[in-house]
Enzyme design. Structure first.
Site, PDB file in Angstrom:
ATOM      1  CG  HIS A  80      24.246  12.210  59.223  1.00 28.21           C
ATOM      2  ND1 HIS A  80      22.996  12.173  59.902  1.00 28.21           N
ATOM      3  CD2 HIS A  80      25.256  12.417  60.023  1.00 28.21           C
ATOM      4  CE1 HIS A  80      23.450  12.430  61.361  1.00 28.21           C
ATOM      5  NE2 HIS A  80      24.731  12.612  61.184  1.00 28.21           N
ATOM      6  CD  GLU A  82      20.690   8.705  56.659  1.00 30.33           C
ATOM      7  OE1 GLU A  82      20.155   8.478  57.729  1.00 30.33           O
ATOM      8  OE2 GLU A  82      22.179   9.109  56.697  1.00 30.33           O
ATOM      9  CB  CYS A 118      19.542  11.773  62.757  1.00 27.78           C
ATOM     10  SG  CYS A 118      20.047  13.117  61.506  1.00 27.78           S
ATOM     11  CB  CYS A 121      18.742  11.983  57.777  1.00 28.81           C
ATOM     12  SG  CYS A 121      20.684  12.448  57.861  1.00 28.81           S
TER      13      CYS A 121
END
Length: 160
Positions: A80, A82, A118, A121
Site C-alpha cells: 500500500h 502508506e 486499511c 496501514c
C-alpha cells in the site's frame, strides 16, 4: 488577498501526482509524509520491488476471484501507498508528522471520496509516530484524522 492553494491541498495535490506511479488495476493511491513543512517521503501502491506488477501481468487476482474492495488483502500483490511511504522514511523523521493520502479508481480516475487506510496501514502509521492523516474527499475538501483516534478506538478488538 491570498489566493494560494491551502497547505493541505498543496500536499494532497502532490500525493495525487504520486499516485500516477501506481500499478494497481483497481485502485490508485498516493501518500506523502510531511513534517515541519518538509516532504519526508512518498509512496504509491504497487508490487514489491523486483516483482511483476498486476499492470504487467494484465490482471488482478482479487478481481478474478470476485473479492470485494477492502477484503482479503493477503491475496493482493501490492504494497500500500502508506506502507511504501513509511518504508522510505526513518522513524525519527516521522514522529509528529502528517500523512497525506489520495485515492482514485484505476479505471475511471475518479477520486475515491471514501478513501481510508486499511487496518494494517493504520497499525504501521501508529507505530511510525505519525500524528495525523489527511485524506482527500474531492478536489478541495479533505478530512483530517488524528492518529490518536485510531489508538483510542482500537478497531482490532472485537467482542467475542
Amino acid at each position: 488577498m491570498d489566493n494560494r492553494t491551502s497547505k493541505q491541498n498543496y500536499y494532497l495535490d502532490i500525493a495525487d501526482s504520486v499516485l500516477e506511479r501506481s500499478t494497481c488495476l483497481r485502485r490508485k493511491y498516493g501518500a506523502i509524509i510531511v513534517r515541519n513543512d518538509e516532504i519526508i517521503s512518498t509512496g504509491y501502491n504497487g508490487a514489491p520491488r523486483g516483482r511483476r506488477n498486476c499492470s504487467d501481468l494484465g490482471g488482478c487476482t482479487r478481481e478474478k476471484l470476485h473479492i470485494p474492495s477492502g477484503e482479503r488483502y493477503e491475496l493482493c500483490r501490492s504494497v500500500h501507498a502508506e506502507a511504501n511511504a513509511i518504508i522510505s522514511a526513518s522513524r525519527r523523521d516521522m514522529i509528529g508528522s502528517t500523512l497525506y493520502l489520495v485515492g482514485r479508481d484505476a479505471r475511471t480516475n475518479d477520486l475515491l471520496p471514501d478513501a481510508m487506510c486499511c487496518s494494517m496501514c493504520k497499525r504501521q502509521i501508529i507505530n511510525a509516530g505519525i500524528d495525523r492523516v489527511v485524506i482527500r474527499v474531492d478536489e478541495k475538501l479533505y478530512r483530517t484524522i488524528p492518529v490518536s483516534d485510531w489508538i483510542e478506538n482500537d478497531d482490532s478488538i472485537f467482542d467475542l
